[in-house]
Design an enzyme around this catalytic site. Structure first.
Site, PDB file in Angstrom:
ATOM      1  N   ASP A   1      -3.958 -62.642-133.731  1.00 43.26           N
ATOM      2  CA  ASP A   1      -4.281 -63.777-134.586  1.00 43.26           C
ATOM      3  C   ASP A   1      -4.128 -65.051-133.755  1.00 43.26           C
ATOM      4  O   ASP A   1      -3.467 -65.051-132.718  1.00 43.26           O
ATOM      5  CB  ASP A   1      -3.313 -63.781-135.776  1.00 43.26           C
TER       6      ASP A   1
ATOM      7  N   LYS B   1      -8.434 -96.686-140.471  1.00 41.02           N
ATOM      8  CA  LYS B   1      -8.351 -95.380-139.798  1.00 41.02           C
ATOM      9  C   LYS B   1      -9.236 -94.399-140.558  1.00 41.02           C
ATOM     10  O   LYS B   1      -9.285 -94.449-141.798  1.00 41.02           O
ATOM     11  CB  LYS B   1      -6.910 -94.873-139.822  1.00 41.02           C
TER      12      LYS B   1
END
Length: 640
Positions: free
Chosen positions: A193, A365
């Site tokens: 994984d 942002k």
């Protein structure tokens, strides 16, 4: 809970069942235990992927965590019917394969049995030729049979396995099944994984672009004072980017002890004594926190904002930075800010920032393309330049470069609001983008910051050691192909051009590129299509496409479901591989159980994954597998 119940979910809550979203207030969930995706995912009322429940935006799953916002949902599945329940069912249904040691012992036992019985019969017959009675010959034959059985072998095997398991325990590898020690030595393929196993499962700053320079964002605390950093914290361009990044993030370090630390208070009946003990617990926790570096400190907030504060904290305390530029509080006590949301894809913060001709500054942002479109100027070494065609090309090149690396990019900009239009005491209307009384254009762009869940430090070297030992490493993840491929390159699972890159460079089809390339990234949809094509074919002809992919030397499977992970493991076993599967999430447990040896992570691993595993890496260090392989091979040689 029963199907049909209405559930209210808030930030920090675990989802109590599989629910369909009826109302979402910027609700984001962490699906990393199911899909491997590090970023929190926005939940909405819209069914975005009707063909794939795990990807659709209007479902939240039992056991996942609400990271931001809140929402209302109706229960659609409980218990075994939930997605996690189905994965647990897959794990229970998958059968464990016989270990190579067990197969060798079975073979050896049959060989010794045949030899002993054969010699017994031979000497039974020879006894009659010499003139012994039938009873004497029978007793002699029994003695010959027993003499050929190595009685000490029964004790030797478990003792040798136990001693090796003890050695591994000292190296932070817990063996739950003794046979698995030798199996790891026989391993020829590791299906790993990505999130939490090959990577740290922590969003970390990777690159910064400011003053037209693209630099690596190495953490000051991790690399120390003697490291040669590519960025200069004293430069005005870096300082501007630093200020905007911290003011525009709401994440903070959590200095409060977890609830588990207060459990011993329940045993104290006296309330005054409880208060004394509570203070003692908090002081002890604060002392222990000082020994932990900022990167590993507990935080509260969005994954990307958490990555920003962990990067900038060693440069300057984030509380100090925020105090220097406090948010403008209006007469009605409201804060002058518009938080990030999925529709606008940017956040606005208006702070007190006195200059010669301004009282306030607006920091922005958000998604780089949105922030860039709002900007017609750019800061270079503290000087403002008009954005022209050359700056457009420079921005496009950097943004594309970072995106190809699989990194999540954030853009930053600011605008000093002129005192004439926005005098001291001006009240800003920041309920939403439509009603804000500040122009959201004409900003000066400050730069970009990219983040990524980085690989663990020892993993690239460990993967090379696996290859040198003749072990193939395959990445199997639920994350996006671009991110998976980028991490695979960093950890040496992919060392040559992928099929996608060859197709783009040479202008050929994906199928042609797959034939030419040694490195391939297979999407879960491609695997699903291959399985559909197998329907109706005889058993002997099924899985040909998967076998073709698995014969490639460098492979990444992305966007895979738990059931597909099982299919991949079975495909590797069909090709004759002894397969080890590593993982930490609930979604990895069926494949962990199906593998010849299942390996779970000890720190970040879920209990479901640990229960299915034969071995647990207590340090979560992939490189510990190499130690297990070495010890397993030594053991096998000793047995021989």
């Amino acid at each position: 809970l029963v199907v049909g119940d209405i559930v209210n979910v808030k930030m920090g809550d675990k989802i109590p069942a599989d629910i369909r979203i009826l109302l979402s207030k910027e609700m984001k969930v962490d699906n990393s235990s199911l899909t491997g995706e590090t970023d929190p995912l926005l939940r909405t009322v819209e069914c975005s992927h009707p063909e794939n429940a795990l990807e659709t935006a209007n479902l939240a799953f039992f056991g996942t965590l609400c990271k931001e916002g809140e929402g209302l949902g109706v229960v659609i599945s409980i218990g075994d019917s939930t997605v996690i329940g189905q994965i647990a069912g897959l794990a229970a249904a998958s059968t464990s394969e016989q270990t190579p040691l067990r197969q060798e012992l079975d073979r050896f036992t049959k060989y010794i049995s045949k030899l002993a019985v054969g010699l017994g019969i031979l000497f039974f017959g020879l006894g009659f030729l010499v003139g012994y009675s039938a009873l004497t010959n029978f007793v002699f034959a029994i003695g010959i049979c027993v003499a050929n059985v190595p009685e000490g072998f029964l004790a030797t095997i478990p003792v040798a396995l136990t001693l090796t398991a003890k050695k591994l325990a000292k190296r932070k590898v817990l063996v739950r099944n003794l046979d698995s020690v030798e199996t790891l030595g026989s391993t020829t393929c590791i299906c790993s994984d990505k999130t939490g196993t090959l990577t740290q499962n922590i969003m970390t700053v990777q690159h910064l672009w400011y003053d037209n320079n693209l630099v690596r964002g190495e953490n000051k605390q991790l690399k120390g004072p003697n490291f040669k950093y590519e960025y200069d914290t004293e430069s005005i361009g870096f300082r501007f980017l630093h200020e905007c990044a911290i003011v525009c993030s709401e994440a903070f370090f959590n200095n409060s002890p977890p609830e588990s630390h207060y459990e011993r208070l329940n045993k104290i009946p006296n309330k005054e004594a409880q208060e004394v003990e509570k203070k003692k617990i908090e002081e002890e926790y604060a002392e222990n926190l000082k020994k932990i570096n900022w990167v590993n400190r507990p935080t509260v907030g969005d994954a990307s904002e958490t990555g920003l504060i962990k990067f900038f904290q060693p440069i300057e305390d984030i509380v100090t930075t925020r105090k220097r530029y406090p948010l403008k509080i209006n007469d009605d006590k409201s804060e002058s800010k518009i938080p990030f949301n999925s529709t606008n894809k940017f956040a606005v913060y208006i702070v007190e920032y006195p200059t010669t001709d301004s009282e306030y500054c607006m920091f922005v942002k958000g998604a780089p393309e949105r922030v860039w479109r709002m900007s017609d100027k750019i800061y270079i070494e503290g000087q403002i330049h008009e954005v022209d065609e050359n700056w457009e090309k420079a921005y496009d090149y950097v943004n594309l470069t970072l995106a190809k690396k699989g990194e999540r990019v954030l853009g930053f900009a600011k605008l000093h609001l002129p005192r004439q239009s926005f005098p001291k005491g001006f009240n800003f209307q920041c309920m939403n983008v439509e009603t804000i009384n500040v122009p959201l254009k004409g900003l000066a762009f400050l730069g970009l910051v990219s983040l990524m869940d980085p690989p663990r430090e020892n993993v690239p070297f460990s993967v090379l050691k696996c290859r040198a030992a003749g072990i193939k490493v395959i990445m199997v993840t639920g994350d996006q192909p671009v991110t998976a491929a980028a991490i695979a390159k960093k950890v040496n699972i992919i060392t040559s051009k992928t099929a996608d890159e060859i197709a783009e460079e040479e202008g050929i089809s994906k199928d042609e590129a797959l034939k030419k390339s040694e490195a391939i990234v297979i999407h879960g949809d491609m695997l699903a299509d291959a399985m559909l094509e197998d329907n109706g074919l005889p058993e002997s002809e099924r899985g040909r496409q998967l076998e073709y992919w698995l014969r490639k030397p460098q492979i990444v499977f992305a966007r895979t479901s738990p059931a597909q992970k099982l299919i991949i493991v079975s495909g590797c076993q069909k090709l004759g591989h002894v397969v080890a599967v590593t993982g930490d999430g609930v979604n990895d447990s069926p494949a962990i159980k199906k593998a010849d040896i299942g390996i779970a992570m000890g720190i970040t691993g879920s209990e479901v994954a640990k229960d299915a595993a034969d071995m647990v890496l207590l340090s979560d260090d992939f490189s510990a597998i190499i130690i297990g392989v070495e010890e397993g091979r030594k053991l096998f040689d000793n047995f021989k």
